[in-house]
Design a protein around this motif. Structure first.
Motif, mmCIF file in Angstrom:
data_model
loop_
_atom_site.group_PDB
_atom_site.id
_atom_site.type_symbol
_atom_site.label_atom_id
_atom_site.label_comp_id
_atom_site.label_asym_id
_atom_site.label_seq_id
_atom_site.Cartn_x
_atom_site.Cartn_y
_atom_site.Cartn_z
ATOM 1 N N LEU A 14 0.840 -1.210 0.000
ATOM 2 C CA LEU A 14 0.000 0.000 0.000
ATOM 3 C C LEU A 14 0.869 1.253 0.000
ATOM 4 C CD1 LEU A 14 -3.069 -0.251 2.390
ATOM 5 C CD2 LEU A 14 -2.998 0.699 0.087
ATOM 6 N N ASP A 15 1.927 1.238 0.815
ATOM 7 C CA ASP A 15 2.788 2.421 0.899
ATOM 8 C C ASP A 15 3.427 2.741 -0.445
ATOM 9 O OD1 ASP A 15 2.181 2.864 3.478
ATOM 10 O OD2 ASP A 15 3.975 1.902 4.301
ATOM 11 N N ARG A 16 3.697 1.712 -1.225
ATOM 12 C CA ARG A 16 4.300 1.958 -2.542
ATOM 13 C C ARG A 16 3.379 2.759 -3.462
ATOM 14 N NH1 ARG A 16 6.778 -3.157 -5.603
ATOM 15 N NH2 ARG A 16 8.742 -3.412 -4.506
ATOM 16 N N VAL A 17 2.064 2.538 -3.315
ATOM 17 C CA VAL A 17 1.141 3.081 -4.332
ATOM 18 C C VAL A 17 0.255 4.204 -3.801
ATOM 19 C CG1 VAL A 17 1.109 0.918 -5.613
ATOM 20 C CG2 VAL A 17 -0.649 1.316 -3.894
ATOM 21 N N ALA A 187 -1.062 -1.801 -6.905
ATOM 22 C CA ALA A 187 -0.137 -2.659 -6.150
ATOM 23 C C ALA A 187 0.368 -3.803 -7.037
ATOM 24 C CB ALA A 187 -0.825 -3.205 -4.903
ATOM 25 N N MET A 188 -0.541 -4.399 -7.822
ATOM 26 C CA MET A 188 -0.110 -5.489 -8.695
ATOM 27 C C MET A 188 0.875 -4.992 -9.754
ATOM 28 S SD MET A 188 -2.305 -8.068 -11.113
ATOM 29 C CE MET A 188 -2.682 -6.858 -12.379
ATOM 30 N N VAL A 189 0.580 -3.830 -10.332
ATOM 31 C CA VAL A 189 1.491 -3.281 -11.357
ATOM 32 C C VAL A 189 2.856 -3.000 -10.735
ATOM 33 C CG1 VAL A 189 1.897 -1.255 -12.819
ATOM 34 C CG2 VAL A 189 -0.334 -2.397 -12.854
ATOM 35 N N SER A 190 2.849 -2.543 -9.501
ATOM 36 C CA SER A 190 4.115 -2.276 -8.816
ATOM 37 C C SER A 190 4.910 -3.575 -8.620
ATOM 38 C CB SER A 190 3.796 -1.580 -7.496
ATOM 39 O OG SER A 190 4.822 -1.750 -6.599
#
Ligand code: NAD
Length: 475
Positions: A14-17, A187-190
């Protein structure tokens, strides 16, 4: 790209996106209506920059060749598997589907399976002519940059259906998730970005205006669109400007026909899941069921028995296999259609009113008997847990009913006589017809609709062709 598979927990994903603190738009848990996180609100200028990055990356990606791209798609499948559990949790909260049953964990499994199958599918050049008249060979080149626009019901799996073949064929991809389920897709794309080269897969979150700009963008060469027929028509209009090739997976209203020789008890569970997979929010789900008079009451009763045994509730509870509607608009559609059915004399066998004791967006499994063609619950796509069961006497009438609507995604025939079922299957106007099941897909069997359910095919060799530009060389 870090080049290696990383396993993150849900918070780290979550933090990534997420948007920076204080920015972005709140995304709610579909079951509890608590805030999960905040999604960045991107602009048309952000989209233009994303398309420019994907355009710049495309020649290098095409030059990698099929072997390398397949390796990277296999690595992408591993990356999904390494993060399957946190992705399933995020998907479950954002979309509402439970972890168990044919739901969130199943969806992540399908993502990995489709990535692998796409990596391993080969589209060889085809020799068309090789005789005294000459030599001609057909091969398939990348089209360029693909715009992938998705819905909110199976956001990750449908995302992979759009992304995997596009990348496999040497295109780069700009993904626009549904505004209802952006966090899980971002999140999946990340996660995929951990193993793919920079900018071959870029995501832009936003609403209708971002989708509209992506579909119309002059640098977009192909649009993979999955969503409603109404929006699909807008995508077609946009393609008049950029002449983007289109694959359109649109709405459906799949009919099932139960023949008099079927065994109601034996088929009840498969009928149930054909209709209520993902709590009815599935494109190719059974949305109207035609049952012969001889076994009509038995089928209705057996469906209600399965409904009573199938737990609904918050997705993170491991016991549940049915969840809420994803959004208030869809709850309103289901409520309106059931209320109308009741008012016109439909018999509510089970369910029939929202279940606020479970949460704001819950609607129980609802079976409505004694409706006829023409009732809105029969004729409109309910996209939720309410199934009309319609009585017929003559199978020709049932076939005519199944074919009378202007959609044709899937259909099914239920019988203990396979030959008879196949004969009837051959008369149904749909892209896919199942016998004694409904909705199962295979990565090598092409999937697509007829009539207003769209055009173009996904999966297998046909799916690769649809994200490629044919080139014939003579001589
Ligand atoms: P929708 O049409 O409302 O939205 C789909 C996507 O299109 C979203 O990302 C949205 O932001 C975007 N969009 C909106 N306006 C746009 C525009 N003018 N140009 C380009 N993009 C635009 O659909 P939905 O409610 O998310 O999905 C439900 C529908 O999708 C149902 O009808 C269902 O049957 C259908 N569906 C079909 C399939 C299939 O494979 N055939 C699969 C899943 C869902």
């Amino acid at each position: 790209m870090s080049g290696s598979v990383q396993a993150l927990d849900e918070g780290a994903l979550l933090d990534r996106v997420q948007a920076r603190a204080g920015e972005g738009r709140e995304i709610l848990d579909a079951a509890t209506r608590e805030v999960i996180g905040r999604v960045p609100v991107q602009t048309v200028a952000d989209l233009d920059r994303a398309v420019a990055r994907a355009s710049a990356a495309q020649p290098g990606w095409a030059a990698c060749g099929h072997g390398r791209r397949s390796e990277l798609l296999l690595a992408a499948a591993e990356a999904i598997e390494a993060n399957a559990e946190p992705l399933a949790h995020l998907l479950s909260r954002e979309q509402g589907k439970p972890l168990n049953g044919p739901n969130a964990r199943f969806e992540l499994g399908a993502c990995a399976a489709w990535l692998r199958a796409t990596a391993n599918t080969v589209l060889d050049p085809e020799v068309l002519v090789d005789d005294e008249t000459g030599y001609a060979e057909l091969s398939y080149q990348p089209v360029g940059v693909v715009g992938a626009i998705g819905p909110w019901n199976w956001p990750l799996m449908i995302g992979i259906w759009q992304i995997a073949p596009s990348l496999r064929m040497g295109n780069t991809v700009v993904v626009k998730p549904s505004e209802h389920t952006p966090l899980s897709v971002l999140a999946m794309v990340s996660v995929l970005g951990d193993v793919l080269p920079d900018d071959v897969l870029v995501a832009v979150s936003g609403g209708r205006e971002i989708g509209a700009r992506l579909a119309a963008h002059p640098a977009i060469d192909k649009v993979m669109f999955t969503g409603s027929t109404a929006t699909g028509r807008k995508v077609v209009e946009a393609s008049a400007g950029n002449l983007a090739r289109l694959t359109l997976e649109l709405g459906g209203n799949d009919a099932g026909i139960v023949l008099p020789d079927a065994d109601p008890k034996a088929i009840a569970e498969d009928l149930f899941w054909g209709a209520f997979i993902n709590t009815g929010q599935t494109c190719a789900a059974l949305k109207r069921l035609y049952v012969h008079d001889a076994i009509y009451e038995d089928v209705v009763t057996e469906l209600a028995v399965v409904a009573a045994q199938t737990p609904m509730g918050r997705g993170l509870d491991e016991n549940n296999v049915l969840g809420p509607l994803q959004n208030p608009q869809q709850l309103a559609v289901v409520s309106r259609l059931v209320e109308d059915a009741r008012a016109r004399g439909g018999r509510i066998v089970t369910g029939g009113a929202p279940a606020p004791e479970l949460g704001e967006l819950f609607y129980p499994v609802t079976i409505v008997a004694d409706l006829d063609d023409g009732a809105p619950l029969v004729d409109e796509e309910q996209f939720g847990p309410a199934l009309p069961v319609i009585r017929y006497h003559d199978v020709d009438d049932a076939v005519a009913s199944a074919n009378r609507l202007d959609v044709g995604l899937g259909a099914s025939v239920w019988s203990s006589d396979r030959d008879q079922a196949r004969e009837i299957a051959g008369r149904l106007q749909a892209g896919t017809v199942w016998i004694n099941s409904h909705g199962g897909l295979h990565p090598m069997a092409p999937f697509g609709g007829v009539k207003s359910s769209g055009y173009g095919l996904e999966f297998g060799v046909e799916g690769l062709k649809s994200v490629a530009a044919p080139r014939v060389i003579h001589g």
